[in-house]
Design an enzyme around this catalytic site. Structure first.
Site, PDB file in Angstrom:
ATOM      1  N   ASP A  13       0.596  -1.336   0.567  1.00  0.00           N
ATOM      2  CA  ASP A  13      -0.387   0.156  -0.184  1.00  0.00           C
ATOM      3  C   ASP A  13       0.812   1.368   0.334  1.00  0.00           C
ATOM      4  O   ASP A  13       1.984   1.113   0.293  1.00  0.00           O
ATOM      5  CB  ASP A  13      -0.644   0.180   1.425  1.00  0.00           C
ATOM      6  CG  ASP A  13      -1.539   1.411   1.201  1.00  0.00           C
ATOM      7  OD1 ASP A  13      -2.251   2.175   0.559  1.00  0.00           O
ATOM      8  OD2 ASP A  13      -1.665   2.071   2.358  1.00  0.00           O
ATOM      9  N   ASP A  15      -0.334   5.291   1.108  1.00  0.00           N
ATOM     10  CA  ASP A  15      -0.558   6.118   2.081  1.00  0.00           C
ATOM     11  C   ASP A  15      -0.441   5.326   3.450  1.00  0.00           C
ATOM     12  O   ASP A  15      -1.412   4.848   3.175  1.00  0.00           O
ATOM     13  CB  ASP A  15      -2.418   7.182   1.819  1.00  0.00           C
ATOM     14  CG  ASP A  15      -1.866   7.849   0.377  1.00  0.00           C
ATOM     15  OD1 ASP A  15      -0.197   7.754  -0.559  1.00  0.00           O
ATOM     16  OD2 ASP A  15      -3.078   7.978   0.042  1.00  0.00           O
ATOM     17  N   ASP A 219      -2.054  -0.878   5.938  1.00  0.00           N
ATOM     18  CA  ASP A 219      -2.187   0.393   7.335  1.00  0.00           C
ATOM     19  C   ASP A 219      -3.280  -0.076   7.185  1.00  0.00           C
ATOM     20  O   ASP A 219      -4.157   0.117   8.985  1.00  0.00           O
ATOM     21  CB  ASP A 219      -1.705   1.196   7.086  1.00  0.00           C
ATOM     22  CG  ASP A 219      -2.111   2.701   6.577  1.00  0.00           C
ATOM     23  OD1 ASP A 219      -2.064   2.118   5.215  1.00  0.00           O
ATOM     24  OD2 ASP A 219      -2.842   3.182   6.788  1.00  0.00           O
TER      25      ASP A 219
HETATM   26 MG    MG Z   1      -2.838   3.497   3.427  1.00  0.00          MG
END
Ligand code: MG
Length: 273
Positions: A13, A15, A219
């Site tokens: 991922d 961000d 995340d």
């Molecule tokens: Mg993320």
């Protein structure tokens, strides 16, 4: 590389994972990125971002591999990348796409029809120009322009009652679409996810021989399917939200000590050394 040495493939991922939540910096991940480069390990960006946003970002990251856009809606092989040469794909703006979701123009056509016929009140990216989107989101104008160039999803801002929303969600379900909740917008898209696109890409990259070890890092909630489908799912700690639950993982789930790109770096160095 010998036949018995495990091959690693990385899915990440962006961000809050490889990019710092606040500054978007990836400086803290430089040592692990250099190791991936030195070992020619394929690492794949797997993000909610669009192809238009990914192209310049992949260059900045020095990543020349296929990438996955709009939450698993498509695997994109950029111009100049010769992987997956014999896989049938759709050519869109010079890049080859393997699509797992309906195209955005079809989604918009449907949504606008419902707005007329059923009276739902919402506005979406297709109603905005870059200036309007900048004013709503606070994005820089150039970034707003890239965010508007979507291929597989239409973010909308709901301006109707909760009751109408329930009706709208039922209508989406009937036609095989979903509303994925983002920070400010609901992303109207097909039933794709990051895990399905990842698994498809792994099977195309390694069609024969021993299976590689798949390491995925993320995340947030939209990373769960990817983390669960990996051999090692790395949950990147966030200073802004609790780690997501990863039910029924295929392999091991690891939690980083540090947050964002620093945690990305520590854990990948550990796993690869
Ligand atoms: Mg993320």
């Amino acid at each position: 590389m010998t036949a018995e040495s495990p091959r690693d493939v990385i899915f990440t991922d962006l961000d809050g994972t490889l990019l710092d939540h606040e500054s978007y910096s990836f400086a803290a991940a430089a040592p692990a990125m250099a190791l991936l480069e030195a070992r020619s390990i394929i690492w794949v960006l797997n993000t909610s971002k669009t192809c238009a946003e990914l192209k310049p970002l992949a260059k900045r990251l020095g990543n020349r591999y296929p990438f996955i856009v709009e939450n698993g809606a498509a695997v994109v092989v950029p111009a100049g990348c010769h992987l997956l040469a014999d896989v049938e794909m759709t050519l869109i703006d010079g890049a080859r796409h393997k699509c797992f979701a309906p195209r955005r123009h079809d989604i918009i056509h449907l949504l606008h029809g419902w707005r007329e016929e059923k009276g739902y009140k919402f506005s979406g990216f297709s109603d905005f120009d870059a200036v309007a989107l900048r004013d709503i989101t606070g994005l820089e104008l150039a970034d707003a322009e890239l965010a508007l160039q979507r291929d597989y999803s239409e973010p909308i801002c709901w301006q109707d009652s909760e009751e109408q929303w329930q009706r709208f969600e039922r209508d989406l379900k009937v036609v095989g679409l979903q509303a994925l909740k983002g920070g400010r917008f609901h992303h109207i898209m097909g039933p794709a996810n990051k895990g399905l696109a990842m698994s498809w890409l792994v099977s195309c990259l390694y069609p024969s021989g021993p299976a590689p070890r798949v390491i995925a890092l993320g995340d947030s909630g939209n990373d769960v399917a990817m983390l669960a489908a990996a051999d090692i799912g790395v949950v990147i700690r966030s200073d802004h939200h609790a780690p997501p639950d990863v039910p029924n993982p295929k392999g091991a789930i690891v939690f980083t000590e540090r947050s964002g790109p620093a945690g990305w770096n520590d854990t990948l160095l550990d796993l690869l050394n």
